[in-house]
Design a protein around this motif. Structure first.
Motif, short mmCIF file in Angstrom:
data_model
loop_
_atom_site.label_atom_id
_atom_site.label_comp_id
_atom_site.label_asym_id
_atom_site.label_seq_id
_atom_site.Cartn_x
_atom_site.Cartn_y
_atom_site.Cartn_z
N VAL A 50 36.89 35.33 43.46
CA VAL A 50 37.92 34.63 44.23
C VAL A 50 38.07 33.22 43.66
CG1 VAL A 50 38.70 33.94 46.53
CG2 VAL A 50 37.25 35.96 46.27
N HIS A 51 39.31 32.80 43.45
CA HIS A 51 39.57 31.46 42.94
C HIS A 51 40.81 30.91 43.63
CE1 HIS A 51 38.43 28.34 40.15
NE2 HIS A 51 39.66 28.25 39.67
N ASP A 52 41.02 29.61 43.52
CA ASP A 52 42.14 28.95 44.17
C ASP A 52 43.40 29.12 43.34
OD1 ASP A 52 43.96 26.84 45.17
OD2 ASP A 52 42.22 26.16 46.32
N ALA A 53 44.49 29.60 43.97
CA ALA A 53 45.74 29.86 43.24
C ALA A 53 46.37 28.60 42.69
CB ALA A 53 46.73 30.58 44.17
N ARG A 54 45.96 27.42 43.21
CA ARG A 54 46.52 26.16 42.70
C ARG A 54 45.93 25.77 41.35
NH1 ARG A 54 45.27 22.95 48.19
NH2 ARG A 54 43.46 24.30 47.96
N ILE A 55 44.79 26.39 41.00
CA ILE A 55 44.14 26.11 39.72
C ILE A 55 43.74 27.44 39.05
CG2 ILE A 55 43.33 23.74 40.05
CD1 ILE A 55 40.70 24.89 41.16
N PRO A 56 44.71 28.26 38.67
CA PRO A 56 44.39 29.59 38.15
C PRO A 56 43.59 29.58 36.85
CG PRO A 56 46.72 29.09 37.83
CD PRO A 56 46.17 28.01 38.70
N PHE A 57 43.65 28.47 36.10
CA PHE A 57 42.96 28.41 34.80
C PHE A 57 41.75 27.46 34.81
CE2 PHE A 57 47.65 28.68 33.97
CZ PHE A 57 47.68 30.05 33.83
N SER A 58 41.79 26.45 35.64
CA SER A 58 40.74 25.41 35.62
C SER A 58 39.57 25.76 36.53
CB SER A 58 41.31 24.06 36.08
OG SER A 58 42.25 23.57 35.17
N ASP A 84 52.49 26.43 44.05
CA ASP A 84 53.84 26.61 43.53
C ASP A 84 53.79 27.75 42.51
OD1 ASP A 84 56.33 26.53 42.41
OD2 ASP A 84 56.23 24.45 41.74
N LEU A 85 54.29 28.91 42.90
CA LEU A 85 54.21 30.10 42.04
C LEU A 85 55.55 30.41 41.40
CD1 LEU A 85 51.87 32.36 44.21
CD2 LEU A 85 51.27 30.83 42.33
N THR A 86 56.32 29.37 41.13
CA THR A 86 57.61 29.54 40.46
C THR A 86 57.44 30.28 39.13
OG1 THR A 86 58.34 27.46 41.44
CG2 THR A 86 59.67 28.33 39.63
N HIS A 87 56.34 29.96 38.44
CA HIS A 87 56.10 30.56 37.12
C HIS A 87 54.93 31.56 37.18
CE1 HIS A 87 58.95 27.70 35.54
NE2 HIS A 87 58.25 26.70 36.03
N LYS A 88 54.92 32.36 38.23
CA LYS A 88 53.86 33.34 38.44
C LYS A 88 53.71 34.29 37.26
CE LYS A 88 52.59 37.01 41.71
NZ LYS A 88 53.01 37.70 42.96
#
Length: 315
Positions: A50-58, A84-88
């Motif tokens: 589980v990870h935070d969607a605001r930092i999908p890579f970091s 902000d998942l505009t570029h999901k």
């Protein structure tokens, strides 16, 4: 709230981290937690990270993949309502390039997309070797991740949906709520599935100060280890860079600002966050009422974490 193109200002192009050392942000007990998780792997069919969607890579802990070996693996990007998942599609494409093909966005508070977890897990396990556990009819899944990304919230959401039962895991907005390692919790009857809840474990070496700052903004590192003042400043820098100006109207600033001191002063005045300060003058000490900057910084961070400054992608 966004500004028209003609009204854009020259914001800071880079953030000055002032030579901070992220090594001090890694609590020693986390290495012990990772070791205990590794020792229990033989009982496990699949990993849910589980990870935070605001930092999908970091900030995702590479030690999970190194230490926990090869197991079917589902990445759950939680708190999707805050991101902000505009570029999901681009996020999923980059994660796939990094070898992560099984990714699910969730909002565990509202049980959004959580019903998809068990079908995904059963498919992943059935299409892989069950690690000599074919005689076992139950599924045992380990839930891993850095602190405060919603591991316990996911477990509680799954119990609500599949067992119609309440909380089994304590949930909190502070990193480190889940202390005991490998609490075994049933989340489904058919199929019979148990989840092992684990404490949040940060990477011993966070890849950069900026990655550490993003983790801290999302609540994965305790505020006092980083400093609420610099965290609030980095948040302001990020909001301006992304043209997220809802803070202007919320705190009555009149216009966006790149100066954290003036923003915090306005936050303090707006919310009545004032305190007495002793000032030394030529005639003696004088008590004056001044803005409480630490309280204002905490308020700004708390408001961001609740999603009240808009949906933000920090990566």
């Amino acid at each position: 709230m966004r500004l028209a193109a003609g009204a854009l200002r020259a914001w800071r192009q880079r953030f000055d981290f002032g030579g901070r050392d992220v090594a001090a942000w890694f609590p020693g007990h986390m290495a012990r937690g990772l070791r205990q998780m590794k020792e229990s792997l033989r009982k496990v069919d699949c990993l849910i990270e589980v990870h935070d969607a605001r930092i999908p890579f970091s900030g995702r802990n590479p030690a999970f993949q190194e230490a926990l070996g090869i197991r079917p693996h589902l990445l759950v990007l939680n708190k999707m309502d805050l991101a902000d998942l505009t570029h999901k599609a681009k996020i999923l494409e980059r994660l796939e390039q990094e070898g992560l093909k099984n990714v699910l966005f969730t909002n565990c508070v509202k049980d959004e997309n959580v019903k998809k977890v068990i079908p995904l897990i059963t498919d992943l396990v059935s299409s892989s070797q069950r690690y000599q556990r074919a005689e076992n009819v139950e599924y045992c899944i380990m839930v891993i991740g850095v602190p405060n990304v919603g591991k316990s919230s996911l477990i509680n959401s799954m119990r609500r949906l599949h067992l119609k039962k309440g909380k089994a895991s304590r949930v909190g907005a502070e990193p480190g709520i889940t202390k005991s390692v490998l609490t075994r919790i049933q989340v489904s009857e058919r199929p019979l599935m148990y989840l092992l809840d684990t404490p949040g474990v940060l990477a011993p070496r966070i890849e950069s100060v900026e990655a550490g700052m993003k983790l801290a903004l999302c609540g994965a590192i305790r505020d006092h280890l980083v400093g609420e003042d610099v965290m609030a400043d980095y948040l302001l820098y990020t909001l301006n860079k992304q043209q997220q100006f809802s803070y202007v109207e919320r705190y009555g600033l009149g216009e966006p600002s790149d100066d954290i001191e003036s923003v915090l002063k306005r936050v303090a005045l707006k919310l009545g966050k004032m305190h007495k300060v002793k000032v030394l003058t030529g005639t003696g000490d004088v008590n004056v009422i001044a803005p409480d900057y630490p309280a204002a910084a905490y308020e700004l961070l708390r408001t961001f974490r609740k999603g009240e400054l808009g949906q933000v992608l920090l990566d």
